[in-house]
Design a protein around this motif. Sequence first.
Motif, PDB file in Angstrom:
ATOM      1  N   ALA A  15       0.875  -1.180   0.000  1.00 51.65           N
ATOM      2  CA  ALA A  15       0.000   0.000   0.000  1.00 51.65           C
ATOM      3  C   ALA A  15       0.908   1.225   0.000  1.00 51.65           C
ATOM      4  CB  ALA A  15      -0.881   0.019   1.235  1.00 51.65           C
ATOM      5  N   ALA A  16       0.470   2.262  -0.690  1.00 54.77           N
ATOM      6  CA  ALA A  16       1.304   3.452  -0.867  1.00 54.77           C
ATOM      7  C   ALA A  16       1.839   3.999   0.464  1.00 54.77           C
ATOM      8  CB  ALA A  16       0.498   4.529  -1.598  1.00 54.77           C
ATOM      9  N   ASN A  17       0.934   4.202   1.430  1.00 54.40           N
ATOM     10  CA  ASN A  17       1.368   4.867   2.666  1.00 54.40           C
ATOM     11  C   ASN A  17       2.364   4.029   3.462  1.00 54.40           C
ATOM     12  OD1 ASN A  17      -0.058   3.582   5.243  1.00 54.40           O
ATOM     13  ND2 ASN A  17      -1.456   3.412   3.509  1.00 54.40           N
ATOM     14  N   GLN A  18       2.421   2.732   3.197  1.00 50.75           N
ATOM     15  CA  GLN A  18       3.313   1.875   3.967  1.00 50.75           C
ATOM     16  C   GLN A  18       4.663   1.652   3.274  1.00 50.75           C
ATOM     17  OE1 GLN A  18      -0.471  -0.610   4.736  1.00 50.75           O
ATOM     18  NE2 GLN A  18       1.031  -1.516   6.121  1.00 50.75           N
ATOM     19  N   CYS A  19       4.770   2.109   2.022  1.00 47.17           N
ATOM     20  CA  CYS A  19       6.053   1.883   1.341  1.00 47.17           C
ATOM     21  C   CYS A  19       6.624   3.110   0.624  1.00 47.17           C
ATOM     22  CB  CYS A  19       5.949   0.701   0.376  1.00 47.17           C
ATOM     23  SG  CYS A  19       5.003   0.990  -1.106  1.00 47.17           S
ATOM     24  N   GLU A  20       5.779   4.009   0.133  1.00 47.42           N
ATOM     25  CA  GLU A  20       6.311   5.065  -0.749  1.00 47.42           C
ATOM     26  C   GLU A  20       7.231   6.062  -0.074  1.00 47.42           C
ATOM     27  OE1 GLU A  20       3.031   7.084  -2.591  1.00 47.42           O
ATOM     28  OE2 GLU A  20       2.676   5.470  -4.009  1.00 47.42           O
ATOM     29  N   GLY A  21       6.904   6.502   1.128  1.00 49.54           N
ATOM     30  CA  GLY A  21       7.640   7.630   1.709  1.00 49.54           C
ATOM     31  C   GLY A  21       7.321   8.876   0.897  1.00 49.54           C
ATOM     32  N   GLU A  61       9.016   8.450   5.405  1.00 47.25           N
ATOM     33  CA  GLU A  61      10.062   7.902   4.522  1.00 47.25           C
ATOM     34  C   GLU A  61       9.720   6.466   4.108  1.00 47.25           C
ATOM     35  OE1 GLU A  61      14.796   7.991   4.282  1.00 47.25           O
ATOM     36  OE2 GLU A  61      14.082   6.624   5.843  1.00 47.25           O
ATOM     37  N   ALA A  62       9.131   5.722   5.048  1.00 43.06           N
ATOM     38  CA  ALA A  62       8.810   4.301   4.830  1.00 43.06           C
ATOM     39  C   ALA A  62      10.022   3.584   4.231  1.00 43.06           C
ATOM     40  CB  ALA A  62       7.561   4.168   3.986  1.00 43.06           C
ATOM     41  N   ILE A  63       9.835   2.869   3.109  1.00 45.11           N
ATOM     42  CA  ILE A  63      11.022   2.246   2.486  1.00 45.11           C
ATOM     43  C   ILE A  63      11.405   3.012   1.217  1.00 45.11           C
ATOM     44  CG2 ILE A  63      10.650  -0.041   3.484  1.00 45.11           C
ATOM     45  CD1 ILE A  63       9.617  -0.773   0.503  1.00 45.11           C
ATOM     46  N   ASP A  64      10.860   4.201   1.093  1.00 42.78           N
ATOM     47  CA  ASP A  64      11.161   5.096  -0.028  1.00 42.78           C
ATOM     48  C   ASP A  64      10.976   4.418  -1.391  1.00 42.78           C
ATOM     49  OD1 ASP A  64      11.781   7.551  -1.087  1.00 42.78           O
ATOM     50  OD2 ASP A  64      13.934   7.178  -1.157  1.00 42.78           O
ATOM     51  N   PHE A  65       9.872   3.716  -1.524  1.00 46.22           N
ATOM     52  CA  PHE A  65       9.524   3.114  -2.821  1.00 46.22           C
ATOM     53  C   PHE A  65       9.447   4.200  -3.898  1.00 46.22           C
ATOM     54  CE2 PHE A  65       6.129   1.847  -5.858  1.00 46.22           C
ATOM     55  CZ  PHE A  65       6.618   0.624  -6.305  1.00 46.22           C
ATOM     56  N   TYR A  66       9.104   5.416  -3.454  1.00 43.44           N
ATOM     57  CA  TYR A  66       8.965   6.538  -4.401  1.00 43.44           C
ATOM     58  C   TYR A  66      10.229   6.706  -5.238  1.00 43.44           C
ATOM     59  CZ  TYR A  66       7.250  11.074  -6.088  1.00 43.44           C
ATOM     60  OH  TYR A  66       6.796  12.114  -6.866  1.00 43.44           O
ATOM     61  N   HIS A  67      11.380   6.496  -4.593  1.00 43.18           N
ATOM     62  CA  HIS A  67      12.633   6.651  -5.339  1.00 43.18           C
ATOM     63  C   HIS A  67      13.291   5.313  -5.677  1.00 43.18           C
ATOM     64  CE1 HIS A  67      12.222  10.651  -3.268  1.00 43.18           C
ATOM     65  NE2 HIS A  67      12.387  11.009  -4.525  1.00 43.18           N
ATOM     66  N   HIS A  68      12.690   4.210  -5.217  1.00 46.35           N
ATOM     67  CA  HIS A  68      13.301   2.890  -5.471  1.00 46.35           C
ATOM     68  C   HIS A  68      12.414   2.004  -6.342  1.00 46.35           C
ATOM     69  CE1 HIS A  68      15.689   4.163  -1.986  1.00 46.35           C
ATOM     70  NE2 HIS A  68      16.528   3.176  -2.242  1.00 46.35           N
ATOM     71  N   TYR A  69      11.337   2.562  -6.901  1.00 50.39           N
ATOM     72  CA  TYR A  69      10.371   1.664  -7.555  1.00 50.39           C
ATOM     73  C   TYR A  69      10.966   0.857  -8.707  1.00 50.39           C
ATOM     74  CZ  TYR A  69       9.903   5.148 -11.298  1.00 50.39           C
ATOM     75  OH  TYR A  69      10.161   6.003 -12.332  1.00 50.39           O
ATOM     76  N   LYS A  70      11.947   1.412  -9.379  1.00 53.30           N
ATOM     77  CA  LYS A  70      12.526   0.667 -10.517  1.00 53.30           C
ATOM     78  C   LYS A  70      13.245  -0.583 -10.021  1.00 53.30           C
ATOM     79  CE  LYS A  70      12.898   4.198 -13.958  1.00 53.30           C
ATOM     80  NZ  LYS A  70      13.659   5.029 -14.833  1.00 53.30           N
ATOM     81  N   GLU A  71      14.052  -0.381  -8.996  1.00 56.01           N
ATOM     82  CA  GLU A  71      14.795  -1.496  -8.412  1.00 56.01           C
ATOM     83  C   GLU A  71      13.818  -2.545  -7.842  1.00 56.01           C
ATOM     84  OE1 GLU A  71      17.118   0.111  -5.215  1.00 56.01           O
ATOM     85  OE2 GLU A  71      17.791  -1.873  -4.525  1.00 56.01           O
ATOM     86  N   ASP A  72      12.774  -2.067  -7.183  1.00 62.17           N
ATOM     87  CA  ASP A  72      11.836  -2.991  -6.537  1.00 62.17           C
ATOM     88  C   ASP A  72      11.029  -3.787  -7.564  1.00 62.17           C
ATOM     89  OD1 ASP A  72      12.814  -2.045  -4.183  1.00 62.17           O
ATOM     90  OD2 ASP A  72      11.119  -0.707  -3.756  1.00 62.17           O
TER      91      ASP A  72
END
Length: 477
Positions: A15-21, A61-72
């Motif tokens: 879910a966005a709020n739990q991973c995006e940051g 910040e969560a796991i900052d999926f916002y800046h890591h989505y490509k890697e994830d």
Amino acid sequence: MKDFCEGFLWGGATAANQCEGAWNVDGKGASVSDMCTNGSYKVPKRITKTIEENTLYPSHEAIDFYHHYKEDIKLFSDMGFKTFRMSINWTRIFPTGMEDEPNQAGLKFYDNVFDECLKYGIEPLVTISHYEMPIALTEKYNGWESREVIDCYMNYCTAIFERYKNKVKYWLTFNEINVGVMNLGSILSLGTFKDYNGVIFSVPDNKHARFQGLHHQFIASAKAVKLAHDNYPQFKMGNMSIFMTSYPFTCNPDNVLLNQERNRINNWFCSDVQVRGEYPSYMDRYFEENDINIIKESGDEQILKDGCVDFYTCSYYSSSCSGIEESEETKGNIMGGLRNPYLEESDWGWIIDPKGLRFALNEVYDRYRIPMMVVENGLGAYDTVEEDNSINDDYRIDYLKKHIVQMKEAVKDGVELIGYTPWGCIDLVSASTGEMAKRYGFIYVNKFDDGTGDLSRMPKKSFYWYKNVIKTNGQEL
Ligand code: BGP
């Protein structure tokens, strides 16, 4: 004998709020989750009116999926994911929920995420609202208690349906909509907690606001389904409920009746409305006895009828029992009950019951006879990184394996199961406690409860195990 169908949607859920940051980046507004502090199994998380200094807000910040989505997403593709369940953060698109025009930077972010998924042949499965309504809507309207919020939600749906019509086919209107039958739902999903700040579990109950809010969510969900059916025939629209299997504690008829009543309110009420398109008759008595008067408009019945979902989805983590006896209690994910003496529990006290999933799937399919997905399931556990950097999460493999075995049994029983997305496929912030220590992922994230960590990602043992499950379409477990 039947087995997992060809094209079965194996994947994972977030879910966005739990991973995006990136909670206030590129025009994003604050959601309810952004106002929640971290907590733990012992210290409950709080919701605050303003952002307090020297306090950790894990969604920021969560796991900052916002800046890591490509890697994830690359890692998801390495596992062979066919689908990725994620949510769009409402406040990235409409920062207060009330703007006329969507925030272009927010729209662009999800374009990028969907493009990345599609590049690897991963089908996005999108939750429209997952515990992240704009805080401004709770302040102005007391959240879903007000009918005006339906229009805000429809404005949001109109924008994202049109923008992503060629990228997203599967949509879920509300995450765990039935959390609204419980007090905790006032914070997580309904936003009916005006002026409250403090421990999330202690929010004063306002049953009327909750059930009125739920009614508005039903109408919003039905309208979104109709909007999709009328304009985007390629869309498949789903509900999403928590299913917590509940057994009578003993064969005492009083326990059996109590169990039936609890099942109706907790497990069936919301999905009955969303799948069948009308309020079930058993709720009349409940409303009467609890002094709940829902205000409805004259066209509402028709709206509900015209907005039945195409497929049913649920989260499934644990089970409990209903009984009139005094006995030990169990919490489970959101709903609790009496503890089942035949079953073990996780480190967070959630009962582990794979057969309860087979039971649930059969019950749901018998009732509705529409395709189904299990869109959340998994074991929140402490992981240890060994000296050689390996993470040997055999306990997680064991949990998931046992649940997949039971899903397979359900398929053999005749259930039309089309997808499975275990929860937190990459470690993320816990919804109930705000912790990082409660990990669900196939992918470990170097992020800790005090906010430290370099955010690096590492596959766990379960990563390789699940990859093979997907490769063999559930034949090798
Ligand atoms: C569900 C929520 C998820 C998720 C999951 C696990 O209720 O839909 O958002 O977090 O439970 O719960 P927790 O994170 O509390 O372990």
